[in-house]
Design an enzyme around this catalytic site. Structure first.
Site, PDB file in Angstrom:
ATOM      1  N   ASP A 201       0.828  -1.198   0.000  1.00 54.69           N
ATOM      2  CA  ASP A 201       0.000   0.000   0.000  1.00 54.69           C
ATOM      3  C   ASP A 201       0.870   1.258   0.000  1.00 54.69           C
ATOM      4  O   ASP A 201       1.892   1.327   0.693  1.00 54.69           O
ATOM      5  CB  ASP A 201      -0.881  -0.034   1.260  1.00 54.69           C
ATOM      6  CG  ASP A 201      -1.979   0.999   1.258  1.00 54.69           C
ATOM      7  OD1 ASP A 201      -2.783   1.005   0.319  1.00 54.69           O
ATOM      8  OD2 ASP A 201      -2.049   1.791   2.215  1.00 54.69           O
ATOM      9  N   GLU A 267       1.477  -0.316  -4.946  1.00 53.43           N
ATOM     10  CA  GLU A 267       0.442   0.665  -5.273  1.00 53.43           C
ATOM     11  C   GLU A 267       1.138   2.022  -5.335  1.00 53.43           C
ATOM     12  O   GLU A 267       1.293   2.699  -4.326  1.00 53.43           O
ATOM     13  CB  GLU A 267      -0.661   0.675  -4.212  1.00 53.43           C
ATOM     14  CG  GLU A 267      -1.781   1.651  -4.543  1.00 53.43           C
ATOM     15  CD  GLU A 267      -2.505   2.195  -3.315  1.00 53.43           C
ATOM     16  OE1 GLU A 267      -3.668   2.594  -3.451  1.00 53.43           O
ATOM     17  OE2 GLU A 267      -1.891   2.265  -2.228  1.00 53.43           O
TER      18      GLU A 267
END
Length: 589
Positions: A201, A267
């Site tokens: 993330d 990401e």
């Protein structure tokens, strides 16, 4: 020890909204396990599961209080181990979510930092600073939260802590060795349990400019979708790369020990394809999402520009481009490209084009059903974006509504009858359920299954080359996927255009997929699949997507393989309706 991800299709499971095995209306690990046969039959190669760790759920699990424990809402470690074992039995890889930019404010380390007070070493694990102004009552700088409002919150003793997202998500100080060591331990914990990799993330946000200078004033139209240019002091900083070099060394060490290849995918919300490609240099992440198509308008020239730039940038570092059209943070394609039938038709065409591109693909749950974005009533909205923005932004709940599996009314098989899902499902979804679409040859689900089966069966799809066609109008995107040299008698680099293709490929150029230059293990990466009737003679594939408002006639001799909508084709002239994609195969030589 093949790099299995080079042509893989992975499926994002947003755990809260996939399947509820209990009676609380929230999806869980056991629910995923019950649906693994569905995912196997869909034809994906693996799944990425969003966070299921212990969390107060201020951001639905992305506020992690313990990265090495399962939140009781989703099950326990035994339930995860059972899921992993069963997924591997079905031939599915499993990626788990790593959330390294921030923790929960309920994390023991943050609680200790608050209790220790200003100047204590416990606070060095996070980013605490004194405020500005005579009384320190102004934030240390002008940084703003992605979710809205300031990126700083003041604590009782007067200091402020940084949170690029919600106040319940304080940012770690990644310059501190204890933070790095603890995350290394988390990576090893899940590798020891047998996972096949990690989705990481906010990969571009871990390191901040240590001087914490003000960002420049935002542009008149607000902060853009990609924020790193408007907020240059805390996104895409140079120091992030050594973190991923460290994690790459860890997974490679496991690979050397047991021969299993694990993968890291980031990401990384960075607009410049060349800056993005730096995250997938040979000693860093294996993959990072290319988000360019998330912002591309429904326009063939725009798509071509975005695809070409991403392919060229990742090829420079010997990595594949990782394609996405949707995830749990963005509007679903069936609504992003329009509304009603137009939006669905374009979403189907986009899906088919996506699956024809070289390199790995990530699908978001429900896009194989053509689900639209849901306008969740304000009283039911739960995304922190809704509150943090002062109700000016609806948030991301609309793409997170639980999946419809069967039945005529809510909960549509997501949970037990009579158990309301955590987000309300709309009326009228009965025809969109898996059970309703599975027997319908014209459904989006059947289209997705067919495309995934062909992608697995045809050696030119997945990893490989892309060659643009310049023999179509500007409103049409067209490219060839030439067969690998071993699958054809043609010499390497020879044109795979069918005879009599009316000048097809004249002036065309080859765009490498990015797999070129990868390790020698990558030459046979496709997972074995049952041979589909008629595929053995396919020696190349052409993908054609029309974004035109009217029908387009094209001369492309060959055979129709798959179409997102009904088309006219006599083996030479293709009549392509608006918002339609087709796959064509040349006549056998």
């Amino acid at each position: 020890m093949a790099d299995w991800w080079l042509d893989a299709v992975l499926y994002e499971v947003y755990i809260r909204s996939f399947t509820d095995s209990g009676s609380d209306g929230v999806g869980d690990l056991a629910g995923i396990t019950t649906r693994l046969p569905y995912l196997r039959d869909l034809g994906v190669d693996g799944i990425w599961i969003t966070p299921f760790y212990r969390s107060p759920m201020a951001d639905h699990g992305y506020d992690v209080a313990d990265h090495r424990a399962v939140d009781p809402l989703f099950g326990d470690l035994a339930a995860f181990d059972a899921l992993l074992t069963e997924a591997h039995r079905h031939g599915l890889k499993v990626l788990v979510d790593l959330v390294p930019n921030h923790s929960s404010n309920a994390h023991p380390a943050f609680r200790a930092a608050l209790a220790a007070g200003a100047g204590a070493p416990e606070r060095d694990l996070y980013i605490f600073r004194d405020g500005r102004g005579a009384d320190g009552d102004e934030p240390p700088n002008n940084w703003v939260s992605v979710f809205g409002g300031p990126a700083w919150t003041r604590v009782a003793d007067g200091q402020w802590y940084l949170h690029l997202f919600a106040p319940e998500q304080p940012d770690w100080n990644w310059r501190h060795p204890r933070v790095r060591d603890d995350h290394d331990a988390t990576v090893r914990f899940w590798l020891d349990r047998g996972v096949d990799g990690f989705r990481i993330d906010v990969t571009h946000g871990l390191i901040k400019n240590d001087l914490l200078p003000d960002n420049p004033p935002p542009p008149p139209d607000g902060i853009p979708f990609f924020r790193e240019r408007a907020e240059p002091h805390h996104w895409d900083q140079e120091g992030v790369h050594e973190i991923y070099q460290r994690w790459r060394a860890i997974v490679e060490d496991y690979r050397r020990r047991d021969g299993r290849a694990r993968m890291l995918v980031g990401e990384t919300w960075v607009a410049d394809p060349r800056r993005l490609a730096r995250y997938v240099r040979p000693d860093e992440l294996h993959l990072t999402f290319a988000f360019s198509l998330l912002t591309a308008s429904w326009s063939a020239p725009v798509w071509r520009t975005a695809i070409a730039a991403d392919l060229a940038a990742t090829a420079e570092v010997g990595a594949p481009t990782t394609w996405v059209l949707a995830n749990h943070d963005v509007t679903r394609p069936a609504s992003r490209y329009g509304s009603g039938e137009t939006g669905l038709r374009r979403a189907r065409a986009a899906l088919l084009t996506l699956l024809a591109l070289p390199g790995p693909v990530f699908l978001y749950q429900g896009d194989e059903l053509g689900l639209p974005e849901v306008d969740v009533p304000p009283a039911y909205r739960q995304d922190p974006v809704w509150e943090r923005s002062g109700h000016s932004r609806p948030g991301r709940d609309g793409c997170r509504v639980p999946l419809p599996w069967s039945g005529q009314r809510t909960p549509y098989g997501f949970s037990a009858d009579g158990v309301p899902p955590w987000l309300p499902q709309p009326d009228g979804w009965a025809e969109l359920t898996v059970a309703a679409q599975a027997p319908d040859p014209l459904s989006t689900l059947v289209l997705a299954r067919g495309a995934l089966a062909l992608r697995r069966a045809l050696p030119m799809l997945g990893a490989g080359r892309l060659r643009w066609r310049d023999d179509t109008p500007p409103t049409v995107l067209a490219f060839d996927r030439p067969a690998p040299p071993s699958a054809s008698d043609a010499p390497p680099g020879a044109s795979d255009a069918p005879p009599g293709a009316s000048g097809a490929l004249s002036g065309a150029s080859d765009a490498p997929s990015g797999a070129t230059g990868a390790s020698s293990e990558t030459s046979h990466t496709r997972r074995p699949a049952d041979t589909l009737p008629g595929t053995s003679s396919v020696t190349g594939l052409t993908c054609v997507m029309s974004t035109a408002d009217t029908e387009v006639d094209l001369v492309i001799p060959g055979r129709l393989v798959l179409a997102s909508s009904p088309v006219g084709y006599d083996g030479t002239t293709l009549t392509l309706p608006p918002d339609t994609t087709v796959w064509l195969a040349p006549h056998p030589r």
